[in-house]
Write a protein that holds these residues in place. Structure first.
Motif, PDB file in Angstrom:
ATOM      1  N   GLN B 127       0.803  -1.232   0.000  1.00  0.00           N
ATOM      2  CA  GLN B 127       0.000   0.000   0.000  1.00  0.00           C
ATOM      3  C   GLN B 127       0.829   1.271   0.000  1.00  0.00           C
ATOM      4  O   GLN B 127       0.298   2.352  -0.254  1.00  0.00           O
ATOM      5  CB  GLN B 127      -0.893   0.005   1.259  1.00  0.00           C
ATOM      6  CG  GLN B 127      -1.838  -1.173   1.283  1.00  0.00           C
ATOM      7  CD  GLN B 127      -2.595  -1.278   2.589  1.00  0.00           C
ATOM      8  OE1 GLN B 127      -2.156  -0.776   3.619  1.00  0.00           O
ATOM      9  NE2 GLN B 127      -3.722  -1.929   2.559  1.00  0.00           N
ATOM     10  N   ALA B 130       1.099   3.571  -3.421  1.00  0.00           N
ATOM     11  CA  ALA B 130      -0.082   4.376  -3.745  1.00  0.00           C
ATOM     12  C   ALA B 130      -0.198   5.572  -2.812  1.00  0.00           C
ATOM     13  O   ALA B 130      -0.554   6.680  -3.230  1.00  0.00           O
ATOM     14  CB  ALA B 130      -1.348   3.521  -3.654  1.00  0.00           C
ATOM     15  N   GLU B 131       0.143   5.372  -1.548  1.00  0.00           N
ATOM     16  CA  GLU B 131       0.011   6.477  -0.589  1.00  0.00           C
ATOM     17  C   GLU B 131       1.088   7.543  -0.809  1.00  0.00           C
ATOM     18  O   GLU B 131       0.829   8.734  -0.666  1.00  0.00           O
ATOM     19  CB  GLU B 131       0.026   5.942   0.850  1.00  0.00           C
ATOM     20  CG  GLU B 131      -1.196   5.043   1.107  1.00  0.00           C
ATOM     21  CD  GLU B 131      -1.725   5.065   2.537  1.00  0.00           C
ATOM     22  OE1 GLU B 131      -1.097   5.691   3.401  1.00  0.00           O
ATOM     23  OE2 GLU B 131      -2.790   4.462   2.766  1.00  0.00           O
ATOM     24  N   ALA B 133       2.291   8.335  -3.701  1.00  0.00           N
ATOM     25  CA  ALA B 133       1.812   9.077  -4.877  1.00  0.00           C
ATOM     26  C   ALA B 133       0.762  10.105  -4.461  1.00  0.00           C
ATOM     27  O   ALA B 133       0.780  11.251  -4.920  1.00  0.00           O
ATOM     28  CB  ALA B 133       1.239   8.105  -5.908  1.00  0.00           C
ATOM     29  N   PRO B 139       0.052  11.015 -10.309  1.00  0.00           N
ATOM     30  CA  PRO B 139      -0.717   9.839 -10.716  1.00  0.00           C
ATOM     31  C   PRO B 139       0.081   8.567 -10.429  1.00  0.00           C
ATOM     32  O   PRO B 139       1.308   8.602 -10.396  1.00  0.00           O
ATOM     33  CB  PRO B 139      -0.919  10.017 -12.216  1.00  0.00           C
ATOM     34  CG  PRO B 139      -0.073  11.148 -12.636  1.00  0.00           C
ATOM     35  CD  PRO B 139       0.479  11.838 -11.425  1.00  0.00           C
ATOM     36  N   HIS B 140      -0.592   7.485 -10.166  1.00  0.00           N
ATOM     37  CA  HIS B 140       0.133   6.228  -9.952  1.00  0.00           C
ATOM     38  C   HIS B 140      -0.662   5.083 -10.543  1.00  0.00           C
ATOM     39  O   HIS B 140      -1.845   5.195 -10.838  1.00  0.00           O
ATOM     40  CB  HIS B 140       0.372   5.979  -8.465  1.00  0.00           C
ATOM     41  CG  HIS B 140      -0.681   5.133  -7.810  1.00  0.00           C
ATOM     42  ND1 HIS B 140      -1.915   5.626  -7.472  1.00  0.00           N
ATOM     43  CD2 HIS B 140      -0.684   3.821  -7.462  1.00  0.00           C
ATOM     44  CE1 HIS B 140      -2.628   4.658  -6.933  1.00  0.00           C
ATOM     45  NE2 HIS B 140      -1.924   3.552  -6.915  1.00  0.00           N
ATOM     46  N   ILE B 141       0.023   3.972 -10.711  1.00  0.00           N
ATOM     47  CA  ILE B 141      -0.639   2.774 -11.184  1.00  0.00           C
ATOM     48  C   ILE B 141       0.085   1.559 -10.600  1.00  0.00           C
ATOM     49  O   ILE B 141       1.301   1.546 -10.496  1.00  0.00           O
ATOM     50  CB  ILE B 141      -0.688   2.768 -12.737  1.00  0.00           C
ATOM     51  CG1 ILE B 141      -1.603   1.678 -13.260  1.00  0.00           C
ATOM     52  CG2 ILE B 141       0.664   2.653 -13.370  1.00  0.00           C
ATOM     53  CD1 ILE B 141      -2.998   2.150 -13.469  1.00  0.00           C
ATOM     54  N   GLY B 142      -0.705   0.561 -10.197  1.00  0.00           N
ATOM     55  CA  GLY B 142      -0.121  -0.628  -9.572  1.00  0.00           C
ATOM     56  C   GLY B 142      -0.078  -1.797 -10.538  1.00  0.00           C
ATOM     57  O   GLY B 142      -0.611  -1.730 -11.647  1.00  0.00           O
ATOM     58  N   ASN B 143       0.566  -2.886 -10.126  1.00  0.00           N
ATOM     59  CA  ASN B 143       0.600  -4.136 -10.891  1.00  0.00           C
ATOM     60  C   ASN B 143       1.077  -3.955 -12.334  1.00  0.00           C
ATOM     61  O   ASN B 143       0.491  -4.515 -13.269  1.00  0.00           O
ATOM     62  CB  ASN B 143      -0.781  -4.815 -10.906  1.00  0.00           C
ATOM     63  CG  ASN B 143      -1.290  -5.094  -9.506  1.00  0.00           C
ATOM     64  OD1 ASN B 143      -2.086  -4.304  -8.968  1.00  0.00           O
ATOM     65  ND2 ASN B 143      -0.807  -6.168  -8.919  1.00  0.00           N
ATOM     66  N   ASN B 160      -1.730  -5.464 -14.867  1.00  0.00           N
ATOM     67  CA  ASN B 160      -2.441  -6.698 -14.534  1.00  0.00           C
ATOM     68  C   ASN B 160      -3.589  -6.366 -13.592  1.00  0.00           C
ATOM     69  O   ASN B 160      -3.410  -6.204 -12.389  1.00  0.00           O
ATOM     70  CB  ASN B 160      -1.445  -7.649 -13.850  1.00  0.00           C
ATOM     71  CG  ASN B 160      -2.123  -8.893 -13.325  1.00  0.00           C
ATOM     72  OD1 ASN B 160      -3.251  -9.209 -13.677  1.00  0.00           O
ATOM     73  ND2 ASN B 160      -1.420  -9.601 -12.453  1.00  0.00           N
ATOM     74  N   LEU B 161      -4.785  -6.233 -14.156  1.00  0.00           N
ATOM     75  CA  LEU B 161      -5.954  -5.880 -13.340  1.00  0.00           C
ATOM     76  C   LEU B 161      -6.856  -7.103 -13.262  1.00  0.00           C
ATOM     77  O   LEU B 161      -7.454  -7.483 -14.253  1.00  0.00           O
ATOM     78  CB  LEU B 161      -6.682  -4.703 -13.991  1.00  0.00           C
ATOM     79  CG  LEU B 161      -7.557  -3.882 -13.060  1.00  0.00           C
ATOM     80  CD1 LEU B 161      -6.741  -3.174 -12.004  1.00  0.00           C
ATOM     81  CD2 LEU B 161      -8.347  -2.858 -13.856  1.00  0.00           C
ATOM     82  N   VAL B 166      -4.793  -4.352 -18.886  1.00  0.00           N
ATOM     83  CA  VAL B 166      -5.177  -3.027 -19.370  1.00  0.00           C
ATOM     84  C   VAL B 166      -3.923  -2.253 -19.767  1.00  0.00           C
ATOM     85  O   VAL B 166      -2.963  -2.194 -19.012  1.00  0.00           O
ATOM     86  CB  VAL B 166      -5.931  -2.244 -18.268  1.00  0.00           C
ATOM     87  CG1 VAL B 166      -6.348  -0.877 -18.773  1.00  0.00           C
ATOM     88  CG2 VAL B 166      -7.142  -3.023 -17.797  1.00  0.00           C
ATOM     89  N   ASP B 179       4.428  -5.402 -10.825  1.00  0.00           N
ATOM     90  CA  ASP B 179       3.817  -6.656 -10.420  1.00  0.00           C
ATOM     91  C   ASP B 179       4.976  -7.579 -10.018  1.00  0.00           C
ATOM     92  O   ASP B 179       6.142  -7.256 -10.245  1.00  0.00           O
ATOM     93  CB  ASP B 179       3.034  -7.252 -11.606  1.00  0.00           C
ATOM     94  CG  ASP B 179       1.806  -8.014 -11.127  1.00  0.00           C
ATOM     95  OD1 ASP B 179       1.232  -7.646 -10.089  1.00  0.00           O
ATOM     96  OD2 ASP B 179       1.408  -8.990 -11.790  1.00  0.00           O
TER      97      ASP B 179
END
Lengths: 400, 263
Positions: B127, B130-131, B133, B139-143, B160-161, B166, B179
């Motif tokens: 986590q 994201a925090e 960011a 802006p952020h993006i995970g995986n 990887n959603l 995506v 990821d």
């Protein structure tokens, strides 16, 4: 402000050595008779509880005042794919209803998307008192900035006391962003939740790699935020009578401006998902050779289930990573799981302990798997499994 | 493209147990290592530098010993790194950790991209990226599985959603979390180890931050509090079976039959 005060005058070499031993994070050191606590300290307070009395003290001052009555409701974030609701959402609504019995708070669901009112109404069947919907074409796909805006807008307008989010990839990306914006706490992957009468949510999760459970609270902040994995709680049965309502909420045009551009979405092919399976036969390091895998596969097939494994069997290439159960794999909650040759590391157990019926086959009598099993079979898998297969096939007498 | 990777030192083993009598944590050994998930983030950064130029630095929060993982990152190819270390950061939860790192990042040179690993092996929360960011307003993006393109101050990533993959575009600077297992991390280089310059490793503390208010850090800045720790419960109602292979097979069969898993 809270900090540790070291009463240096009480230190002697013996006490210093004892404190050094007690600290699990090697944060305590002494030099020239002075004790030091380094940044490795996790404030676990064991040095206060278990150490020589009075040497280290926790000093806390002014309390932040928070009117907990201003925050009401247990909210569940609805995870869905174009209106098709993920089961983790239903599991969390079921849990929210249980928790709400303690405080009498309402149960809310929050749903974001485009053209989703019909899907949102389904949540009422599971006992949501109110389903809050943001229905905008801009929210059709998951864009973090817009979803964070909408989620935060919901929190500011509705002021829910607790919020639960499914620990999917989407949930894990969104929840921390929203929690940080609200300057509140977030506890990941809770395996147990309880409610106190003062509306404090008790969040229990495995810590330090899973060998220890930590009980966590957010006593001075609202909302209280946690994520929970799929299959940790049970799906509630739909209600025959329900009287919740759908509430449409609105965003300002500037809250719908995104910097993200979705270029393409490719659905992943449907694969065997062990977390969906009702019957699982899981194999561990007790398997001597790759040939034993065939025994496991056959038992799973005869029982109409799927095979799964522990991490070492993924690492040696006998199983696909998607078959791995545990903290670093999937969480499962089948009706039946037979573990074969699995000693039961906490990392593994954390991923399957909620199964309805656990039969463990293992040679070592003192294996920790027997602490979670409902039925422990202490013996050699190579003797038991082949005969069991014959009995199920009807080729051998089974003494019934 | 200048990149900063956030890394963490984690215990070399997760074999921690609670003594059931005293409630004290028992830890096997005290070795620590670079969080394995961070290796993929570092490797991605090095690959992006190789393709598009620029350099990678690292940041880590922890005790002074955390300097070891910053050194390891430098041996892998980072040009330098900062350890954010202060006793007043002790006991930080996700929010306070992210805030502390975001303050530390404000003291680093300008960057185009921040990369974090998927999660740590000791906290397992995934986590903090994201925090950070959110605190930096990025802006952020995970995986993230792959970075496909960087052009005109925009980055195209493959994500990887859950049920889909995506591809999306976001503006720089931004933060991405990799990821797991997306590349094969390089090993530390012997040559870089020989050439290591102590000046490339810098320690900073609360005094160096813009926000010096102690109540925003450590235990005081942490909304969540650990009330207690305890060993996982044992199932008290288990039934144990012993005997020969044939007897045990018959026992299992009987259990399966009784519960209607076999006819």
């Amino acid at each position: 402000m809270a900090y540790f005060k070291i009463n240096q005058e009480l230190i002697d070499p013996e006490k210093a050595a004892l404190l050094k031993d007690i600290c699990p994070f090697s944060a305590i050191s002494s030099e020239n008779g002075r004790l030091e606590i380094s940044a490795a300290c996790k404030m676990c307070k064991l040095c206060i509880k278990k150490g020589p009395q009075g040497v280290i003290e926790l000093v806390e001052d002014e309390e932040i005042t928070l009117n907990k009555d201003e925050w009401r409701g247990i909210a569940v974030f609805t995870e869905h794919n174009k209106g098709e609701i993920h089961n983790v959402t239903l599991e969390l609504i079921g849990k929210a209803r249980e928790l709400a019995l303690v405080t009498g708070h309402p149960v809310y669901a929050l749903m974001l998307g485009s053209d989703i009112k019909e899907a949102a109404a389904k949540l009422l069947h599971y006992g949501a008192d109110k389903v809050f919907v943001y229905d905008y074409p801009e929210l059709a796909d998951f864009k973090i900035d817009l979803y964070t805006n909408a989620f935060s807008d919901f929190i500011n307008k509705v002021k829910p006391s607790s919020i639960m989010v499914g620990a999917t990839n989407l949930g894990r990306t969104l929840a921390p962003r929203v929690a940080a914006r609200q300057r509140t706490g977030l506890t990941a992957d809770c395996t147990r939740l309880e409610m106190k009468e003062n509306s404090d949510l008790v969040q229990i999760r495995p810590a330090f790699g899973g060998n220890i459970m930590a009980q966590i609270v957010t006593p001075k902040h609202r909302p209280q935020f946690c994520t929970v994995r799929y299959k940790v709680f049970s799906t509630p049965a739909p209600l025959e009578h329900f009287n919740g309502e759908l509430v449409l909420l609105e965003l300002l045009p500037e809250q719908l401006q995104s910097v993200y551009e979705i270029l393409s979405i490719e659905e992943k092919p449907r694969e065997v998902d062990i977390s969906e399976a009702e019957i699982i036969v899981a194999a561990g390091r007790g398997l001597k050779s790759k040939d034993d895998v065939a025994l496991i596969e056959e038992l799973a097939k005869l029982l109409g289930g799927v095979s799964a494994c522990t991490r070492p069997l993924v690492e040696n290439g006998w199983f696909d990573p998607k078959r791995q159960i545990g903290l670093s794999g999937r969480t499962v909650k089948p009706k039946l799981i037979i573990t074969v040759g699995i000693s039961g590391s906490v990392q593994f157990v954390a991923g399957m302990r909620n199964s309805d019926c656990i039969i463990a086959i293992n040679e070592a009598e003192n294996a920790p798997i027997f602490d979670v099993a409902h039925y422990g079979i202490c013996g050699d898998l190579n003797e038991i499994i082949p005969q069991l297969l014959e009995m199920i096939r009807g080729e051998q007498e089974h003494g019934l | 493209m200048d990149i900063i990777v956030c890394i963490k030192q984690v215990p070399g083993t997760t074999n921690v147990e609670v003594d059931p009598l005293t409630g004290v944590l028992i830890r096997d050994g005290v070795e620590s290592k670079l969080n394995p998930y961070d290796l993929f983030a570092l490797e991605l950064a090095m690959q992006l530098n190789a393709a598009d130029g620029g350099q990678t630095s690292v940041i880590s929060m922890g005790p002074p010993q955390a300097g070891a993982v910053v050194r390891e990152a430098i041996f892998m190819g980072a040009v330098g790194g900062k350890v954010v270390s202060d006793r007043r950061f002790a006991g930080a939860d996700v929010l306070a950790t992210s805030y502390t790192l975001s303050q530390g990042l404000r003291k680093m040179a300008d960057f185009d991209l921040l990369i974090c690993g998927k999660q740590t092996t000791d906290g397992d929360t995934g986590q903090v990226g994201a925090e950070i960011a959110e605190f930096l307003g990025l802006p952020h993006i995970g995986n993230v599985l792959a970075v496909e393109e960087i052009k005109n101050r925009e980055i195209v990533v493959k994500v990887n959603l859950d049920s889909s993959i995506v591809r999306q575009k976001l503006p720089l600077p931004c933060l991405i979390c990799t990821d797991g297992d997306i590349n094969t991390p390089r090993l530390p280089s012997y040559r870089r180890k020989k050439e290591f310059n102590e000046a490339s490793l810098v320690f900073i503390s609360l005094e160096d931050f813009d926000d010096k208010d102690e109540s925003h850090y450590g235990l005081s800045g942490s909304p969540t509090q650990v009330e207690r720790i305890f060993p996982p419960e044992k199932n008290q109602e288990k039934q144990m079976f012993h005997g020969s292979g044939t007897e045990l097979a018959a026992n299992v069969y009987a259990l399966l039959h009784e519960q209607k898993f076999v006819d």
